[in-house]
Design an enzyme around this catalytic site. Structure first.
Site, mmCIF file in Angstrom:
data_model
loop_
_atom_site.group_PDB
_atom_site.id
_atom_site.type_symbol
_atom_site.label_atom_id
_atom_site.label_comp_id
_atom_site.label_asym_id
_atom_site.label_seq_id
_atom_site.Cartn_x
_atom_site.Cartn_y
_atom_site.Cartn_z
ATOM 1 N N VAL A 156 0.649 9.255 6.769
ATOM 2 C CA VAL A 156 1.421 10.375 6.212
ATOM 3 C C VAL A 156 1.643 10.166 4.719
ATOM 4 O O VAL A 156 1.495 11.096 3.917
ATOM 5 C CB VAL A 156 2.756 10.546 6.955
ATOM 6 C CG1 VAL A 156 3.560 11.691 6.352
ATOM 7 C CG2 VAL A 156 2.507 10.811 8.445
ATOM 8 N N TYR A 157 1.981 8.940 4.335
ATOM 9 C CA TYR A 157 2.164 8.640 2.915
ATOM 10 C C TYR A 157 0.894 8.963 2.132
ATOM 11 O O TYR A 157 0.934 9.648 1.096
ATOM 12 C CB TYR A 157 2.524 7.165 2.752
ATOM 13 C CG TYR A 157 2.587 6.711 1.311
ATOM 14 C CD1 TYR A 157 3.686 7.008 0.507
ATOM 15 C CD2 TYR A 157 1.538 5.966 0.749
ATOM 16 C CE1 TYR A 157 3.740 6.589 -0.816
ATOM 17 C CE2 TYR A 157 1.590 5.543 -0.566
ATOM 18 C CZ TYR A 157 2.692 5.858 -1.347
ATOM 19 O OH TYR A 157 2.739 5.450 -2.658
ATOM 20 N N ALA A 158 -0.251 8.480 2.617
ATOM 21 C CA ALA A 158 -1.514 8.725 1.922
ATOM 22 C C ALA A 158 -1.864 10.212 1.924
ATOM 23 O O ALA A 158 -2.469 10.708 0.959
ATOM 24 C CB ALA A 158 -2.633 7.913 2.566
#
Length: 248
Positions: A156-158
């Site tokens: 999700v961060y990426a």
């Protein structure tokens, strides 16, 4: 307000500590008047301002949660009221979960907050910058080299940072005629609290040896690369610079 109107004014989001603080200090040394943005760390932000002023620079601290579009608009308005203009936007503000949950284990609150700060926060500031930046202005967004590594736990961060890279490229084209450059920087593992929190010494050691230069990046490494992209008259536009020691 300090006496005199500076030639160039830079807003650095998330600048109270870590990479953002180093960027703010670097730009201060380079002669910019710097707006040190922070969400909640007022004392740390004021310390960055004090360091810039002690080095004969100009700086103010401005509180604003970049996920709040009204707060962002107020920050730009305050910058213009104080310094008379905005030339540079550095979109450094971002969050990363300390425990890096797998996609299937990511709850709604974590997902929503990542989107709100990492993606919508940069959207909010870019939209405001389109209205306020001087001709010849520069925008530097923040991505991550995790996009190339594709490590489990970073999905999700990426994803939020992948969206930033796409927006960077398209926004550069949408600003045709304004002489404003829009670029992104994608740091590799960097020795900051954001990266170190939640990682064991073994993980940190292993990741520090992954790049050919066999060390973690430093905030100064990233600040110098950002300063390059923020320099006036830069021909680089719509690109993502991967500052990761050759990792990917």
């Amino acid at each position: 307000m300090q006496e005199g109107t500076p030639v160039q004014v830079a807003i650095v989001t998330g600048a109270s500590r870590g990479i953002g603080a180093e960027i703010a200090k670097q730009l201060g040394k380079d002669g910019y008047a710097v707006v040190v943005n922070y969400a909640g760390s007022a004392a740390e932000a004021q310390a960055v301002v004090a360091a810039i002023i002690a080095a004969d620079g100009k700086a103010i601290a401005v509180q604003a949660d970049v996920a709040d579009s009204k707060a962002v608009d107020a920050m730009f308005a305050h910058t213009v009221a104080t310094f008379g203009r905005v030339d540079v936007l550095i979109n450094n503000a971002g969050i990363m979960p300390a425990k890096l949950p797998m996609l299937a284990d990511t709850d709604d609150a974590t997902f929503d907050r990542l989107i709100a700060v990492n993606l919508k926060g940069s959207f909010n500031t870019m939209r405001a910058a389109a209205q306020h930046l001087q001709t010849g202005g520069r925008i530097v967004n923040f991505s991550t080299s995790v996009i190339g590594l594709a490590l489990p736990g970073y999905s999700v961060y990426a994803a939020t940072k992948g969206a930033i890279e796409v927006m960077t490229n398209i926004f550069a084209k949408e600003l045709r005629g304004k002489q404003i450059t829009v670029n992104a920087i994608a740091p590799g593992p960097t020795s900051t609290a954001l990266f170190l929190d939640g990682k064991t010494p073994d993980v940190i050691e292993r990741m520090s040896k992954m790049a050919p230069l066999e060390r973690l990046g430093s905030p100064q490494d990233i600040a110098q690369a950002v300063a390059f992209l923020a320099a006036p008259g830069n021909w680089v536009n719509g690109q993502t610079l991967r500052a990761n020691g050759g990792l990917v």
